[in-house]
Design a protein around this motif. Sequence first.
Motif, PDB file in Angstrom:
ATOM      1  N   GLU A   1       0.684  39.874  -6.827  1.00  0.00           N
ATOM      2  CA  GLU A   1       1.787  39.733  -5.876  1.00  0.00           C
ATOM      3  C   GLU A   1       1.266  40.102  -4.501  1.00  0.00           C
ATOM      4  N   SER A   2       1.723  39.412  -3.475  1.00  0.00           N
ATOM      5  CA  SER A   2       1.190  39.718  -2.149  1.00  0.00           C
ATOM      6  C   SER A   2       1.620  41.128  -1.732  1.00  0.00           C
ATOM      7  N   ALA A   3       0.756  41.743  -0.930  1.00  0.00           N
ATOM      8  CA  ALA A   3       1.022  43.112  -0.459  1.00  0.00           C
ATOM      9  C   ALA A   3       1.597  43.058   0.945  1.00  0.00           C
ATOM     10  N   ASN A   4       2.417  44.017   1.254  1.00  0.00           N
ATOM     11  CA  ASN A   4       2.956  44.106   2.612  1.00  0.00           C
ATOM     12  C   ASN A   4       1.917  44.679   3.560  1.00  0.00           C
ATOM     13  N   ASP A   5       2.186  44.500   4.849  1.00  0.00           N
ATOM     14  CA  ASP A   5       1.293  45.055   5.862  1.00  0.00           C
ATOM     15  C   ASP A   5       1.583  46.545   5.992  1.00  0.00           C
TER      16      ASP A   5
END
Length: 397
Positions: free
Chosen positions: A216-220
């Motif tokens: 899953e993509s990670a947040n900044d």
Amino acid sequence: MSLERALELALQYPLTKRTETLPLDDARGRVLAIPLASKVDDPRFDNSAMDGFAVRASDCSDLETVLTIVGTSQTGGEQPPTIVEGEACRIMTGAPLPQGADAIVMVEDTDVDGDQVSINGPARTGYIRKRAENLSRGQEALPAGTLLASASIALAGTMGHGEVEVIRKPKIAILSTGDELVQPGSDLAPGQIYESNSQALTSLVESMGCEAVRHESANDSMGELRTTLNSLSDCAAIITSGGVSMGEWDLVRKIMEEEGNIHFWRMKVRPGGPPLFGTWKNTPLFGLPGNPVSSLVVFHILVAPWIAKSLEYNEEMGLRLSQQVSVRLAEDVSGAPGKLCLRRIRITSENGELIATTHTHQGSGNIHSMIAHNGLTLLPPNTDGKAGDIIDALWFL
Ligand code: AMP
Ligand code: MG
């Protein structure tokens, strides 16, 4: 840093080449870890290339030869009878040549009447496939690093290998980063976009013979990145996308600077300038740019060769995504100051040469440009391409 130097540096931290033994049936698409030698002669015995009659050439010099049929040589059958002067033996394609015969007459050139055959055409020694004319026992016909695709896997079978030692697929983690990213299929809030790089990178990693582990993509966020990167320690390498440019929110670069080890940052290429390479707790990490075209292009020119060289794929016969070719430009293509310029081009074969054309705009966010084209220019730094010039290019396979 130039692409060549970047690749050299990354190869100081290669993937480890491990191997496993698989039944041939499970080895399609895999890469041979060691050279493969034949266990048999191919052909195993002199045999016929035609359906017809095995004869003695010296019996057939007359135009009106009639021979006596003394038996049949069938594939997989018993050893056929020996023939002597005046005799012929029926023979199938692939069946063993009877003792005493030295030529074959095609069935089309014969007429059979009971046990007599009249020979109406040439008796050819060339219709005999000689023992070992293709391969001798012990011959290493497939080098290490060969992709087991249709012909090579057939050859492995021909050589008698029921199992083969192949390169084990290293696990490579894929991690997109960006607060704006949402998985396709869900609703978008203002400012959000659909995440796509992880799909592209997963596909490319798998095409290069590795197992992709898509996250899953990670947040900044430094905290989230740290936790996620730490959770990837069982992977042989990590590929991130996004967050490696100059901006304050480019946190992959920041966390690698502060808590990882950066071996290089930025290459003199366009598009795809800002990638970084380093190690996170000893795991090699490629930080690819977030722009969809850039991330793919950098994979093609940097990550794919890194995988291929690490795992010792054969340059001709191994897995690869592209092939370097010379193309003639159909139109002017501008280069880039100080950078290797990778314009997207469509390569077609016309009148015996490869012609390059462009079709969509070349923005590094325009993923459609990777569909409308099938290659990249390799325009050296500070070099514009003029219509009619012959230049180097990568042709996607
Ligand atoms: P960044 O490298 O993080 O500055 O991102 C550059 C551009 O690529 C921005 O417009 C991002 O929204 C876009 N982008 C970054 N990551 C992705 C992704 N995984 N899928 C699609 N677009 C992305
Ligand atoms: Mg970003």
